[in-house]
Scaffold this motif. Structure first.
Motif, PDB file in Angstrom:
ATOM      1  N   PRO A  78      42.121 -16.370  56.150  1.00 26.83           N
ATOM      2  CA  PRO A  78      42.318 -17.711  55.574  1.00 26.83           C
ATOM      3  C   PRO A  78      41.460 -18.739  56.297  1.00 26.83           C
ATOM      4  O   PRO A  78      41.385 -18.760  57.529  1.00 26.83           O
ATOM      5  N   LEU A  79      40.782 -19.599  55.525  1.00 29.95           N
ATOM      6  CA  LEU A  79      39.957 -20.666  56.099  1.00 29.95           C
ATOM      7  C   LEU A  79      40.662 -22.013  56.028  1.00 29.95           C
ATOM      8  O   LEU A  79      40.596 -22.798  56.971  1.00 29.95           O
ATOM      9  N   VAL A  80      41.315 -22.309  54.892  1.00 35.05           N
ATOM     10  CA  VAL A  80      41.999 -23.592  54.704  1.00 35.05           C
ATOM     11  C   VAL A  80      43.391 -23.300  54.166  1.00 35.05           C
ATOM     12  O   VAL A  80      43.535 -22.668  53.113  1.00 35.05           O
ATOM     13  N   THR A  81      44.415 -23.750  54.892  1.00 31.73           N
ATOM     14  CA  THR A  81      45.793 -23.536  54.451  1.00 31.73           C
ATOM     15  C   THR A  81      46.621 -24.808  54.504  1.00 31.73           C
ATOM     16  O   THR A  81      47.734 -24.835  53.971  1.00 31.73           O
ATOM     17  N   SER A  82      46.134 -25.863  55.151  1.00 32.72           N
ATOM     18  CA  SER A  82      46.902 -27.099  55.280  1.00 32.72           C
ATOM     19  C   SER A  82      46.152 -28.249  54.623  1.00 32.72           C
ATOM     20  O   SER A  82      44.928 -28.229  54.491  1.00 32.72           O
ATOM     21  N   SER A  83      46.916 -29.261  54.203  1.00 35.27           N
ATOM     22  CA  SER A  83      46.363 -30.443  53.549  1.00 35.27           C
ATOM     23  C   SER A  83      45.459 -30.065  52.382  1.00 35.27           C
ATOM     24  O   SER A  83      44.360 -30.604  52.200  1.00 35.27           O
ATOM     25  N   ILE A  84      45.919 -29.100  51.616  1.00 36.58           N
ATOM     26  CA  ILE A  84      45.192 -28.659  50.430  1.00 36.58           C
ATOM     27  C   ILE A  84      46.227 -28.379  49.338  1.00 36.58           C
ATOM     28  O   ILE A  84      47.284 -27.796  49.613  1.00 36.58           O
ATOM     29  N   HIS A  85      45.958 -28.805  48.106  1.00 43.38           N
ATOM     30  CA  HIS A  85      46.959 -28.699  47.043  1.00 43.38           C
ATOM     31  C   HIS A  85      46.436 -27.992  45.804  1.00 43.38           C
ATOM     32  O   HIS A  85      47.090 -27.111  45.278  1.00 43.38           O
TER      33      HIS A  85
ATOM     34  N   ASP B 191      39.439 -30.924  45.465  1.00 40.04           N
ATOM     35  CA  ASP B 191      40.877 -30.821  45.264  1.00 40.04           C
ATOM     36  C   ASP B 191      41.274 -31.805  44.166  1.00 40.04           C
ATOM     37  O   ASP B 191      41.168 -33.025  44.341  1.00 40.04           O
ATOM     38  N   SER B 192      41.722 -31.272  43.016  1.00 43.30           N
ATOM     39  CA  SER B 192      42.043 -32.142  41.881  1.00 43.30           C
ATOM     40  C   SER B 192      43.338 -32.912  42.086  1.00 43.30           C
ATOM     41  O   SER B 192      43.543 -33.959  41.455  1.00 43.30           O
ATOM     42  N   ALA B 193      44.233 -32.420  42.944  1.00 42.10           N
ATOM     43  CA  ALA B 193      45.473 -33.135  43.202  1.00 42.10           C
ATOM     44  C   ALA B 193      45.256 -34.267  44.202  1.00 42.10           C
ATOM     45  O   ALA B 193      45.754 -35.383  44.017  1.00 42.10           O
ATOM     46  N   LEU B 194      44.514 -33.999  45.262  1.00 43.90           N
ATOM     47  CA  LEU B 194      44.220 -35.025  46.262  1.00 43.90           C
ATOM     48  C   LEU B 194      43.068 -35.922  45.844  1.00 43.90           C
ATOM     49  O   LEU B 194      42.840 -36.966  46.452  1.00 43.90           O
ATOM     50  N   ARG B 195      42.288 -35.470  44.835  1.00 44.82           N
ATOM     51  CA  ARG B 195      41.125 -36.209  44.349  1.00 44.82           C
ATOM     52  C   ARG B 195      40.121 -36.446  45.471  1.00 44.82           C
ATOM     53  O   ARG B 195      39.674 -37.569  45.711  1.00 44.82           O
ATOM     54  N   THR B 196      39.780 -35.380  46.152  1.00 52.86           N
ATOM     55  CA  THR B 196      38.852 -35.454  47.274  1.00 52.86           C
ATOM     56  C   THR B 196      37.884 -34.270  47.223  1.00 52.86           C
ATOM     57  O   THR B 196      38.164 -33.242  46.602  1.00 52.86           O
ATOM     58  N   ILE B 197      36.755 -34.443  47.890  1.00 48.49           N
ATOM     59  CA  ILE B 197      35.810 -33.357  48.148  1.00 48.49           C
ATOM     60  C   ILE B 197      35.709 -33.210  49.661  1.00 48.49           C
ATOM     61  O   ILE B 197      35.432 -34.186  50.369  1.00 48.49           O
ATOM     62  N   SER B 198      35.957 -32.004  50.151  1.00 46.55           N
ATOM     63  CA  SER B 198      35.965 -31.756  51.587  1.00 46.55           C
ATOM     64  C   SER B 198      35.063 -30.585  51.909  1.00 46.55           C
ATOM     65  O   SER B 198      34.577 -29.876  51.018  1.00 46.55           O
ATOM     66  N   ARG B 199      34.845 -30.365  53.194  1.00 45.18           N
ATOM     67  CA  ARG B 199      34.003 -29.258  53.632  1.00 45.18           C
ATOM     68  C   ARG B 199      34.589 -28.662  54.899  1.00 45.18           C
ATOM     69  O   ARG B 199      35.411 -29.284  55.599  1.00 45.18           O
ATOM     70  N   ILE B 200      34.149 -27.438  55.217  1.00 45.06           N
ATOM     71  CA  ILE B 200      34.587 -26.749  56.428  1.00 45.06           C
ATOM     72  C   ILE B 200      33.537 -25.708  56.777  1.00 45.06           C
ATOM     73  O   ILE B 200      32.785 -25.243  55.906  1.00 45.06           O
TER      74      ILE B 200
ATOM     75  N   THR C 108      36.559 -34.583  55.196  1.00 41.92           N
ATOM     76  CA  THR C 108      36.583 -35.075  53.821  1.00 41.92           C
ATOM     77  C   THR C 108      35.370 -35.976  53.620  1.00 41.92           C
ATOM     78  O   THR C 108      35.178 -36.936  54.372  1.00 41.92           O
ATOM     79  N   VAL C 109      34.554 -35.670  52.613  1.00 41.97           N
ATOM     80  CA  VAL C 109      33.290 -36.402  52.435  1.00 41.97           C
ATOM     81  C   VAL C 109      33.334 -37.369  51.254  1.00 41.97           C
ATOM     82  O   VAL C 109      32.597 -38.360  51.243  1.00 41.97           O
ATOM     83  N   VAL C 110      34.142 -37.076  50.235  1.00 49.00           N
ATOM     84  CA  VAL C 110      34.259 -37.983  49.084  1.00 49.00           C
ATOM     85  C   VAL C 110      35.736 -38.142  48.764  1.00 49.00           C
ATOM     86  O   VAL C 110      36.451 -37.150  48.624  1.00 49.00           O
TER      87      VAL C 110
ATOM     88  N   HIS D 211      27.291 -36.026  53.076  1.00 47.84           N
ATOM     89  CA  HIS D 211      27.868 -36.305  54.386  1.00 47.84           C
ATOM     90  C   HIS D 211      29.083 -37.224  54.314  1.00 47.84           C
ATOM     91  O   HIS D 211      30.079 -37.005  54.989  1.00 47.84           O
ATOM     92  N   ASN D 212      28.987 -38.271  53.483  1.00 50.66           N
ATOM     93  CA  ASN D 212      30.039 -39.292  53.496  1.00 50.66           C
ATOM     94  C   ASN D 212      30.332 -39.898  52.127  1.00 50.66           C
ATOM     95  O   ASN D 212      31.066 -40.884  52.039  1.00 50.66           O
ATOM     96  N   GLY D 213      29.762 -39.347  51.050  1.00 49.35           N
ATOM     97  CA  GLY D 213      30.049 -39.854  49.721  1.00 49.35           C
ATOM     98  C   GLY D 213      29.322 -41.126  49.348  1.00 49.35           C
ATOM     99  O   GLY D 213      29.607 -41.703  48.290  1.00 49.35           O
ATOM    100  N   SER D 214      28.386 -41.580  50.183  1.00 48.65           N
ATOM    101  CA  SER D 214      27.645 -42.795  49.864  1.00 48.65           C
ATOM    102  C   SER D 214      26.612 -42.521  48.773  1.00 48.65           C
ATOM    103  O   SER D 214      26.390 -41.378  48.383  1.00 48.65           O
ATOM    104  N   PHE D 215      25.959 -43.580  48.312  1.00 53.25           N
ATOM    105  CA  PHE D 215      24.940 -43.490  47.257  1.00 53.25           C
ATOM    106  C   PHE D 215      25.494 -42.756  46.029  1.00 53.25           C
ATOM    107  O   PHE D 215      24.834 -41.896  45.455  1.00 53.25           O
ATOM    108  N   PHE D 216      26.718 -43.121  45.666  1.00 55.44           N
ATOM    109  CA  PHE D 216      27.343 -42.515  44.484  1.00 55.44           C
ATOM    110  C   PHE D 216      26.551 -42.873  43.235  1.00 55.44           C
ATOM    111  O   PHE D 216      26.051 -43.990  43.085  1.00 55.44           O
ATOM    112  N   ARG D 217      26.473 -41.923  42.308  1.00 50.24           N
ATOM    113  CA  ARG D 217      25.710 -42.144  41.088  1.00 50.24           C
ATOM    114  C   ARG D 217      26.289 -41.293  39.961  1.00 50.24           C
ATOM    115  O   ARG D 217      26.629 -40.127  40.183  1.00 50.24           O
TER     116      ARG D 217
END
Length: 697
Positions: free
Chosen positions: A461-468, A486-495, A504-506, A541-547
């Motif tokens: 397992p790589l990710v088991t917490s704070s993921i929905h 993650d469609s429930a948290l509405r975030t984009i993350s990396r590991i 979390t990048v976005v 890296h941080n979700g900037s320059f969104f387009r």
């Protein structure tokens, strides 16, 4: 006056080439290079990395020969895909100048948008804003029966797009709450790093037993007089520190605490996130570089892939389509193969694999020729929801929501096998064949992301917490990172591929309401969103320059990115051993009598060493008497040679009291830094011979 006239005449004769428009006072010799500043320099100075011409034109000449992309006016070189993409990659911004971009030259079967985008003619007047500025829907016929007319603008929205989650009218009239009435998503459950109160409330675990009731019922301050470290180390990965009320997890030097209980090594490069790919950190200074196949942008420092422009490939209710990362060329690949499903690209073969959940099938379509019909590769599946191509071994992996499994087949679909079973709700899948890794996401009640070897063994397992609800995953191979949305948290993350360095990048920005597809390329992350029906991109890296790369996408489905740099050639590790094969690695995954595995193909035997002849020519058999005579001769010669060797060795020992092993023997020992090179003070014949035998084994 006569003297003045002679002076003027002399000046005109000296500057005649310049006055006639040649631009040079004098011509340079054959072994010289002519700078734009009219200076002549030796040709060997050209392309040496130094600006020997005052204007740097000797290095511009070099880029024009070596640069496979666009040559900036200041001499820099950027990838062709960076041209006119809305970001200045040249230091002087010449890749975004109006004179450079100008009016786009679209193909004969494309429509020229007012936004300079080229779209397929079939997108004209289809009720969708494919150009982004509405120019492809301008001057179209009146609304047909069943269409919805937007108030004010008069735009026609097809009935199929009414209340589909994306506003097609400028004022959003087709998505009014009283018309559609979508219910808000259910609140997620507590994360593993949170404490669930008796009232159902979620609070950070670090608030437990801190002498301040944070739960409405005060349950976070109960039963705090016990030593939690005595049981399972308090759940801490390293150090557990008992407190008068509660406990704390701690980490040794060089590590830091994450999620209250886990320790991970500190990586300054990933913490700073200043490099697009390779990073070297020394004394607070970061040096960035790029992998082969990429070129560092002189303007932004981002690693941009060389060669052809990258393509974002996605599926929707209108079929499979593609758009380049600059958003300027938008085309159809194939007609519909059912409801929008997962995608995977095989870049070398210029093919796209498309999953159909309704039919339980996987199709193959051409990336370039939309006139070709989809080819059925696999059928009789359950519900494929994720696809990935192993371009090294020629395999196709998919996740099946109905059978709750991860399966594999050759690219031609001739065989198939389930590798991972009894999952809860599998979604996306990804492979990294160069390192031999298989990844998948599960969005069930115990949501997680896991890793295994490509034969399905060694699950971790790589990710088991704070993921929905991880609905899509993608790899950033140059940095060895895995991204997920993650469609429930509405975030984009990396590991990291080892499960460390999570970030979390976005975060939710109005275009992450119902994300589906995900891809990472160069310095950006791409995703599709079903609610806004859009393709979006942002800094990885941080979700900037969104387009918003493309809006008004009909029923956005799977997403993949096509570029040769994403599937580099190489030799992948072979199975769980992690070793490279001297010949090639062969997947042995489909035998029903053996466990799935990868193995190295044995080297081909030399024709002269065939020990099992099957033809009429049999091996030569010597008579017994001849064989005995040869054996006696070999023994006699061995005895003579041994005697000569001992006589010579004693002579050498007399002339020198100390010798060192021969250079080849010392070199072999020095390959192991923990084993020193041995030097003998005497000449032990027996020991030396034994040592040679051991090393040559």
């Amino acid at each position: 006056m006569r003297h003045l006239g002679n002076t003027i005449l002399f000046f005109m004769l000296q500057n005649l080439p310049y006055l006639l428009g040649s631009g040079h006072v004098r011509a340079c010799e054959k072994n010289q290079f002519s700078c734009q500043s009219e200076r002549c320099i030796p040709r060997i100075w050209v392309c040496d990395g130094d600006n020997d011409c005052e204007d740097g034109s000797d290095e511009v000449h070099c880029w024009e020969r070596k640069c496979s992309g666009f040559v900036c006016k200041d001499g820099g070189c950027v990838a062709q895909s960076a041209l006119c993409d809305g970001r200045a990659d040249c230091r002087d911004g010449s890749d975004e100048l109006e004179g450079t971009c100008g009016a786009m030259a679209c193909k004969r079967d494309e429509f020229v948008c007012g936004s300079r985008r080229c779209v397929s003619l079939g997108f004209r007047c289809d009720g969708a804003d494919d150009c982004g500025d509405g120019s492809d829907e301008a001057d179209c016929e009146n609304c047909t029966a069943g269409s919805f007319r937007c108030a004010g603008s008069g735009r026609c929205v097809p009935a199929a797009r009414l209340c589909d989650g994306a506003p097609h009218c400028p004022d959003g009239a087709d998505e009014r709450d009283e018309l559609c009435g979508r219910a808000p998503p259910a609140a997620p459950s507590c994360a593993a790093s949170e404490f669930r109160c008796g009232s159902g409330q979620c609070v950070p675990h670090s608030w437990r037993c801190d002498h301040s009731p944070d739960c409405a019922d005060g349950s976070d301050e109960r039963e705090c007089d016990q030593n939690e470290c005595l049981e399972n180390n308090g759940g801490c990965s390293h150090l557990c520190v008992d407190q008068p009320m509660g406990f704390l997890c701690d980490c040794p030097g060089g590590m830091r605490l994450v999620h209250d209980t886990e320790c991970e090594e500190i990586n300054e490069c990933l913490d700073a996130d200043v490099c697009s790919q390779l990073c070297d950190h020394v004394d607070g200074t970061f040096t960035c570089d790029c992998h082969a196949g990429y070129l560092k942008s002189p303007g932004t420092g981002e690693c941009r892939a060389t060669g052809e422009a990258a393509l974002v490939v996605f599926s929707g209710s209108g079929g499979v389509r593609r758009i380049d990362t600059s958003g300027l060329e938008y085309r159809e690949i194939s007609g519909g193969v059912g409801e929008p499903g997962p995608l995977a690209v095989h870049t070398a073969n210029r093919t796209v694999y498309v999953g159909n959940s309704e039919q339980g099938a996987i199709y193959r379509v051409s990336l370039d020729d939309h006139s070709l019909q989809p080819v059925l590769v696999l059928e009789g599946l359950g519900k494929p929801v994720g696809l990935a191509v192993d371009w090294i071994h020629g395999l196709l992996y998919w996740t099946d929501a109905k059978t709750r499994s991860v399966a594999v087949a050759p690219l031609d679909g001739s065989e198939r096998r389930v590798l991972i079973s009894r999952l809860c709700k599998p979604t996306s899948v990804a492979v990294e064949p160069l390192q031999g890794f298989l990844f998948w996401a599960d969005s069930g009640t115990s949501a997680r992301i896991e890793r295994a070897s490509m034969d399905g063994q060694g699950r971790k397992p790589l990710v088991t917490s704070s993921i929905h609800s991880p609905v899509a995953i993608s790899l950033d191979m140059p940095r060895a990172l895995l991204y997920w949305v993650d469609s429930a948290l509405r975030t984009i993350s990396r590991i990291g591929l080892d499960g460390q360095h999570r970030k979390t990048v976005v975060e939710s920005n109005g275009y992450l309401d119902r994300p589906f597809g995900l891809a990472v390329f160069e310095g950006r992350v791409f995703w599709s969103d079903e609610d806004t029906h859009s393709l979006c991109t942002a800094d990885k890296h941080n979700g900037s320059f969104f387009r918003v790369l493309l809006s008004d996408v009909a029923a956005a489905g799977g997403l993949a990115l096509a570029h040769r740099a994403l599937q580099p050639d190489g030799y992948g590790v072979c199975g769980r051993s992690g070793r490279l094969c001297p010949t090639r690695c062969v997947p042995r995954l489909f035998s029903s009598s053996a466990a799935p595995h990868f193995s190295c193909e044995p080297p081909a035997e030399s024709p002269g060493l065939d020990h099992n002849p099957s033809g009429p020519e049999q091996a030569l058999v010597l008579p017994d008497t001849t064989a005995a005579g040869l054996l006696s001769l070999i023994v006699m010669l061995s005895v003579i040679l041994t005697g000569l060797l001992l006589w010579w060795w004693r002579g050498e020992c007399r002339s020198s009291r100390s010798i060192v092993l021969q250079s080849d023997l010392s070199l072999k020992e020095s390959q192991d830094p923990l084993v020193p090179v041995r030097r003998f003070e005497t000449c032990p014949v027996k020991d030396a011979l034994i040592k040679v035998d051991i090393d040559s084994d």
